[in-house]
Design a protein around this motif. Structure first.
Motif, PDB file in Angstrom:
ATOM      1  N   THR A 136       1.082  -1.172   0.101  1.00  0.00           N
ATOM      2  CA  THR A 136       0.109   0.055  -0.346  1.00  0.00           C
ATOM      3  C   THR A 136       0.876   1.127   0.364  1.00  0.00           C
ATOM      4  O   THR A 136       1.669   1.168   0.845  1.00  0.00           O
ATOM      5  CB  THR A 136      -0.951   0.032   1.150  1.00  0.00           C
ATOM      6  N   ILE A 137       0.313   2.469  -1.105  1.00  0.00           N
ATOM      7  CA  ILE A 137       1.032   3.577  -0.993  1.00  0.00           C
ATOM      8  C   ILE A 137       0.031   5.087  -0.779  1.00  0.00           C
ATOM      9  O   ILE A 137      -0.937   4.166  -1.466  1.00  0.00           O
ATOM     10  CB  ILE A 137       1.877   3.936  -2.345  1.00  0.00           C
ATOM     11  N   ILE A 138       0.476   5.632  -0.249  1.00  0.00           N
ATOM     12  CA  ILE A 138      -0.331   6.437   0.430  1.00  0.00           C
ATOM     13  C   ILE A 138       0.194   7.784   0.413  1.00  0.00           C
ATOM     14  O   ILE A 138       1.500   8.336   0.342  1.00  0.00           O
ATOM     15  CB  ILE A 138      -0.732   6.335   2.475  1.00  0.00           C
ATOM     16  N   VAL A 139      -0.658   8.705  -0.665  1.00  0.00           N
ATOM     17  CA  VAL A 139       0.243   9.824  -0.677  1.00  0.00           C
ATOM     18  C   VAL A 139      -0.742  11.091  -0.571  1.00  0.00           C
ATOM     19  O   VAL A 139      -2.043  11.511  -1.334  1.00  0.00           O
ATOM     20  CB  VAL A 139       0.683   9.880  -2.731  1.00  0.00           C
ATOM     21  N   ASN A 140      -0.201  12.226   0.321  1.00  0.00           N
ATOM     22  CA  ASN A 140      -0.994  13.623  -0.063  1.00  0.00           C
ATOM     23  C   ASN A 140      -0.483  14.162  -0.614  1.00  0.00           C
ATOM     24  O   ASN A 140       0.557  14.382  -0.716  1.00  0.00           O
ATOM     25  CB  ASN A 140      -0.975  14.465   2.249  1.00  0.00           C
ATOM     26  N   GLU A 141      -1.136  14.850  -1.198  1.00  0.00           N
ATOM     27  CA  GLU A 141      -0.683  16.105  -2.458  1.00  0.00           C
ATOM     28  C   GLU A 141      -1.699  17.374  -3.199  1.00  0.00           C
ATOM     29  O   GLU A 141      -2.295  16.650  -2.124  1.00  0.00           O
ATOM     30  CB  GLU A 141      -0.402  15.630  -3.885  1.00  0.00           C
ATOM     31  N   LEU A 142      -1.448  18.239  -3.051  1.00  0.00           N
ATOM     32  CA  LEU A 142      -2.185  18.905  -3.406  1.00  0.00           C
ATOM     33  C   LEU A 142      -2.529  18.512  -5.634  1.00  0.00           C
ATOM     34  O   LEU A 142      -3.586  18.995  -5.701  1.00  0.00           O
ATOM     35  CB  LEU A 142      -0.846  20.912  -3.484  1.00  0.00           C
ATOM     36  N   ASN A 143      -1.234  18.662  -5.790  1.00  0.00           N
ATOM     37  CA  ASN A 143      -1.650  18.597  -7.213  1.00  0.00           C
ATOM     38  C   ASN A 143      -1.558  17.484  -8.151  1.00  0.00           C
ATOM     39  O   ASN A 143      -0.333  16.392  -6.369  1.00  0.00           O
ATOM     40  CB  ASN A 143      -0.411  19.167  -8.382  1.00  0.00           C
ATOM     41  N   TRP A 144      -1.503  15.994  -9.057  1.00  0.00           N
ATOM     42  CA  TRP A 144      -1.190  15.120  -9.228  1.00  0.00           C
ATOM     43  C   TRP A 144      -0.048  15.443  -9.737  1.00  0.00           C
ATOM     44  O   TRP A 144       0.595  14.464 -11.358  1.00  0.00           O
ATOM     45  CB  TRP A 144      -2.548  14.555 -10.641  1.00  0.00           C
ATOM     46  N   THR A 145       0.479  14.797  -8.732  1.00  0.00           N
ATOM     47  CA  THR A 145       1.867  14.767  -9.154  1.00  0.00           C
ATOM     48  C   THR A 145       2.480  13.050  -9.675  1.00  0.00           C
ATOM     49  O   THR A 145       1.603  12.353  -9.424  1.00  0.00           O
ATOM     50  CB  THR A 145       3.527  14.926  -8.132  1.00  0.00           C
ATOM     51  N   ALA A 146       4.112  12.990 -10.434  1.00  0.00           N
ATOM     52  CA  ALA A 146       3.857  11.196 -10.737  1.00  0.00           C
ATOM     53  C   ALA A 146       3.648  10.931  -9.167  1.00  0.00           C
ATOM     54  O   ALA A 146       3.347   9.816  -9.484  1.00  0.00           O
ATOM     55  CB  ALA A 146       5.331  11.501 -11.107  1.00  0.00           C
ATOM     56  N   THR A 147       4.309  11.285  -7.743  1.00  0.00           N
ATOM     57  CA  THR A 147       4.523  10.397  -7.140  1.00  0.00           C
ATOM     58  C   THR A 147       2.582  10.077  -6.842  1.00  0.00           C
ATOM     59  O   THR A 147       2.578   8.832  -6.027  1.00  0.00           O
ATOM     60  CB  THR A 147       4.974  11.124  -5.281  1.00  0.00           C
ATOM     61  N   ALA A 148       2.004  11.343  -6.586  1.00  0.00           N
ATOM     62  CA  ALA A 148       0.582  10.783  -5.968  1.00  0.00           C
ATOM     63  C   ALA A 148      -0.183  10.158  -7.519  1.00  0.00           C
ATOM     64  O   ALA A 148      -0.514   8.871  -6.746  1.00  0.00           O
ATOM     65  CB  ALA A 148      -0.247  12.232  -6.292  1.00  0.00           C
ATOM     66  N   ARG A 149       0.090   9.622  -9.020  1.00  0.00           N
ATOM     67  CA  ARG A 149       0.176   9.096  -9.576  1.00  0.00           C
ATOM     68  C   ARG A 149       0.255   7.564  -9.183  1.00  0.00           C
ATOM     69  O   ARG A 149      -0.014   6.139  -9.633  1.00  0.00           O
ATOM     70  CB  ARG A 149       0.196   9.375 -10.926  1.00  0.00           C
ATOM     71  N   HIS A 150       1.302   7.885  -8.821  1.00  0.00           N
ATOM     72  CA  HIS A 150       1.704   5.968  -8.203  1.00  0.00           C
ATOM     73  C   HIS A 150       1.213   5.681  -6.614  1.00  0.00           C
ATOM     74  O   HIS A 150       1.900   4.481  -6.313  1.00  0.00           O
ATOM     75  CB  HIS A 150       3.805   5.926  -7.918  1.00  0.00           C
ATOM     76  N   ALA A 151       0.260   6.395  -6.475  1.00  0.00           N
ATOM     77  CA  ALA A 151       0.106   5.804  -5.008  1.00  0.00           C
ATOM     78  C   ALA A 151      -0.904   5.300  -4.772  1.00  0.00           C
ATOM     79  O   ALA A 151      -2.091   4.984  -6.277  1.00  0.00           O
ATOM     80  CB  ALA A 151      -0.845   6.989  -4.337  1.00  0.00           C
TER      81      ALA A 151
END
Length: 768
Positions: free
Chosen positions: A443-458
């Motif tokens: 499981t990967i959880i990401v808190n973000e403002l924008n759909w960065t690549a890190t968010a897209r890998h969550a």
């Protein structure tokens, strides 16, 4: 009638004055007190209201459907869900992972700059929450100057303390004859400082040095690494050869009896081993000017002349942080200390050395007069950690072994990854490898403002409020001002403040009181401010109460040490002010490091050839790629803002190419080029200029990673240099990033240009 207001905010790049109309930020300008306000503020409005803003909680479809491997992370569609659904899923996952694998299976490195606020600091909030849930595996160090953090305690003492103690630039203007800058001193880096900067002082201070007659030498492949006002002598060196140049200078000092032997005797240990190595007594290779010339491209006569000039007056040696983000990056720092010790000027006004000038806006310019209040993170019950640049290694090699600081260590088995306030798909090396590594956790959880690549890998993405959408106060870690940050606008979509998110999660897990300590956001802000006021009082400074401060303007504080000289106390009395090293002196030879018996870091500074160049005997990739902090944003923050977008070429990040290299490849300014090596490839916009030396290219960091998985090597469409950098570390001693040692080739891109998708939202689907 429209509601039109101007309000303060704070960012790592400075104080902003926002124009707010009808609950929407339309512009952010610099504060009137800032002599050189950063234009990065112009990105804020476009990023907050851009297409990439995350508006609702979202879950990766394959993970939600119970078949997480069906579609790889980074390629999957997302399903938007309610906040209750998202938090229930996270609470279930935390409970499952803890029960099945223990807290050592939770990794929350969360490296990054997040926001400049003292309370709403993303990593602090996440770490406080996880500490109340049994702890987590953390990362240690940073990408900016990790080799310095790991090496310097062996040689001179804690690097973070020494950065704060750096000789001030007004002192250099008054006392220095010469500043020799290894890696230059790029003004684009000095727009930012961790926690914030109130006044950008670097330009004025450098101009004062030039007016005072201080001479500068810019040792860098990039001429613009030195401000025009300095009229610096430019010595373009082969990337990664700074250590060799320092050794050629040091050999000249020895050969011509220009060393300060008394200083070496009284203030250092181990010079005899360094001398023997420089003279070739240990390996039959004298490190003379001719030897250095062959490695650096700098004429031997020029090397000898510079050594004599350095010995003939008061000289400050500056080593940029980027120089140690190379293969064997510990060596140029250690050798710079040895060179400064041989000159004998350490501890004198305007002399000696500094590692890190120009890495941010404040080093050598200002320092805070006392420590600000902050959110208590609590105690992490888990002691395990990994070096910050080893994320891919950890994820791809669970329970594998590695060396670090002379220890044999074992990687944890990370089943859950939680990232907040950072973007590893910007910071980390070899992004294709990182993409593969991000397939391994459960499981990967990401808190973000924008759909960065890190968010897209969550697997689970939580939309969080921006700094301008919540109340806080700004105070840089090395600045002397306090900035009120009232909430300017309502959070976009369903974005929430992270403190409230964690409070709701803690309630689901049965320990809300332990996380909140019974306090609301306002309660915490009042407490942190009162801590700050109390410390100010002890420093003889009176601050207003919280409400008066929040409604007021910036509070500028006095400079605690305007005449500061690095290691002056140690020079005045080396016994009373002994260094925190085994000998109490500067260790030019370290028995401790020698005892580790490492193949890539000896007990004294040594020369090692860069690996990419050595591993390419046929010259298939002949161009050295430099990558550094851009002038248009902080790392990857706000890449979708107007100022960042205005400097792109055909929507791609610009790459600097020398006219000779461009002509040999049929490239002209404005062309889109494909940069490539054995690790990856990316598209960039060509800027042909003689400010970069031949055989080198320069590509700014921070363009949001935009892979085309149908193209060769998942070609990045946007110009992210970390698809080309290797994932080897500087050495077994510090395991630091060595991303500035990449060799590449490039060519004109003749195919139809693929669309850039990094600043868009990912595709969405429905559950099931």
């Amino acid at each position: 009638m429209s509601d039109h207001k101007k309000k303060l905010t704070a960012s790592h790049w400075g104080i902003g004055v926002a124009t707010v109309v009808d609950d929407r930020i339309i512009a952010v300008e610099g504060h009137e007190s800032d002599p050189a306000a950063s234009e990065i503020n112009a990105n804020i409005a476009g990023s907050l209201y851009g297409k990439a803003r995350i508006l609702r909680p979202a879950v990766r479809k394959s993970w939600l459907d119970g078949s997480p491997a069906a579609v790889p992370r980074g390629r999957d569609v997302f399903v938007e869900v309610s906040w209750d659904r998202a938090l229930d899923l996270i609470a279930q996952e935390i409970t499952r992972v803890r029960k099945t694998h223990g807290n050592k299976a939770i990794f929350a490195g969360s490296y990054g700059w997040s926001s400049a606020g003292r309370f709403h600091h993303a990593q602090s909030q996440l770490k406080r929450f996880l500490n109340t849930q049994g702890g987590f595996v953390r990362s240690e160090g940073n990408y900016s100057y990790n080799a310095a953090l790991g090496l310097m305690p062996h040689i001179v003492g804690p690097y973070r303390q020494h950065v704060a103690q750096a000789t001030r630039w007004p002192v250099i203007a008054k006392h220095s004859d010469l500043v020799v800058m290894f890696g230059g001193m790029a003004l684009r880096n000095t727009q930012v400082s961790d926690g914030g900067v109130s006044k950008h002082r670097m330009s004025d201070n450098l101009e004062a040095c030039a007016k005072a007659g201080v001479d500068f030498v810019n040792i860098s492949p990039l001429r613009s690494d030195a401000a025009d006002v300095l009229a610096a002598r430019w010595l373009p060196v082969q990337p990664g050869s700074d250590t060799a140049l320092m050794m050629g200078l040091a050999h000249t000092l020895l050969q011509e009896d220009l060393c300060d032997l008394a200083f070496l005797q009284n203030y250092t240990v181990g010079f005899e081993q360094v001398r023997a190595y420089l003279m070739g007594e240990t390996d039959d290779q004298p490190k003379d000017a001719e030897w250095a010339s062959n490695l650096t491209g700098v004429d031997a006569t020029e090397i000898r002349a510079l050594a004599r000039r350095m010995a003939g007056g008061r000289t400050m040696i500056s080593v940029a942080a980027g120089v140690q983000r190379t293969d064997f990056g510990e060596q140029p720092m250690w050798m710079a200390i040895a060179l400064a010790a041989m000159l004998g000027q350490i501890g004198l006004p305007g002399g000696g050395y500094t590692v890190g000038y120009g890495v941010n806006a404040n080093i050598g310019n200002i320092e805070r007069p006392f420590r600000w209040g902050t959110l208590p993170q609590g105690v992490n019950p888990v002691s395990e950690f990994i070096p910050v640049a080893m994320i891919s290694e950890m994820l791809l090699n669970p329970a594998g072994s590695y060396q670090y600081q002379g220890q044999d260590r074992t990687f944890p088995d990370a089943r859950m990854v939680w990232w907040a306030g950072g973007n590893p798909f910007h910071h980390h090396q070899d992004l294709n490898r990182l993409h593969d590594a991000f397939q391994t956790p459960e499981t990967i959880i990401v808190n973000e403002l924008n759909w960065t690549a890190t968010a897209r890998h969550a697997d689970i993405v939580l939309p969080v409020a921006a700094a301008q959408e919540r109340t806080d106060f700004g105070a840089g870690k090395s600045d002397n001002a306090l900035v009120p940050m009232p909430r300017l606008v309502t959070p976009q979509g369903e974005a929430r403040v992270e403190y409230d998110i964690y409070a709701d999660l803690a309630a689901r897990l049965g320990n809300e009181e332990e996380f909140t300590d019974g306090k609301s956001i306002d309660g915490w802000l009042n407490d942190i401010w009162e801590t700050t006021r109390s410390r100010a009082t002890k420093a003889g400074i009176t601050l207003p109460d919280w409400q008066s401060f929040l409604a007021g303007d910036v509070v500028h504080l006095p400079d605690p040490s305007p005449e500061q000289v690095f290691l002056a106390d140690y020079r005045s009395d080396p016994k009373k002010f002994a260094l925190p090293t085994p000998s109490g002196k500067i260790e030019l030879f370290s028995e401790a490091i020698a005892g580790f018996d490492l193949t890539d870091c000896k007990g004294h500074p040594a020369w090692f050839p860069p690996r990419d160049r050595a591993n390419d005997p046929n010259g298939e990739f002949p161009l050295a790629m430099l990558s550094g902090q851009p002038k248009t944003r902080l790392h990857s923050q706000l890449d979708n803002g107007a100022y960042s977008l205005s400097h792109k070429i055909a929507g791609r990040e610009p790459v600097l190419i020398h006219p000779d290299d461009a002509a040999a490849r049929g490239i002209k300014s404005g062309d889109v080029v494909e940069m490539f090596n054995a690790r990856g490839r990316c598209l960039a916009g060509a800027k042909v200029t003689d400010e970069i030396s031949t055989g080198c290219v320069f590509l700014w960091t921070g363009a949001w990673y935009d892979p085309d998985f149908d193209a060769p090597q998942a070609r990045d469409r946007h110009g992210n240099p970390n698809v080309l950098t290797h994932d080897l570390r500087t050495s077994l001693l510090t395991q630091s990033p060595a991303a500035h040692s990449a060799m590449i080739e490039l060519r004109a891109f003749e195919d139809p240009l693929p669309p850039i998708e990094a600043h868009e939202q990912p595709p969405f689907g429905e559950e099931g």
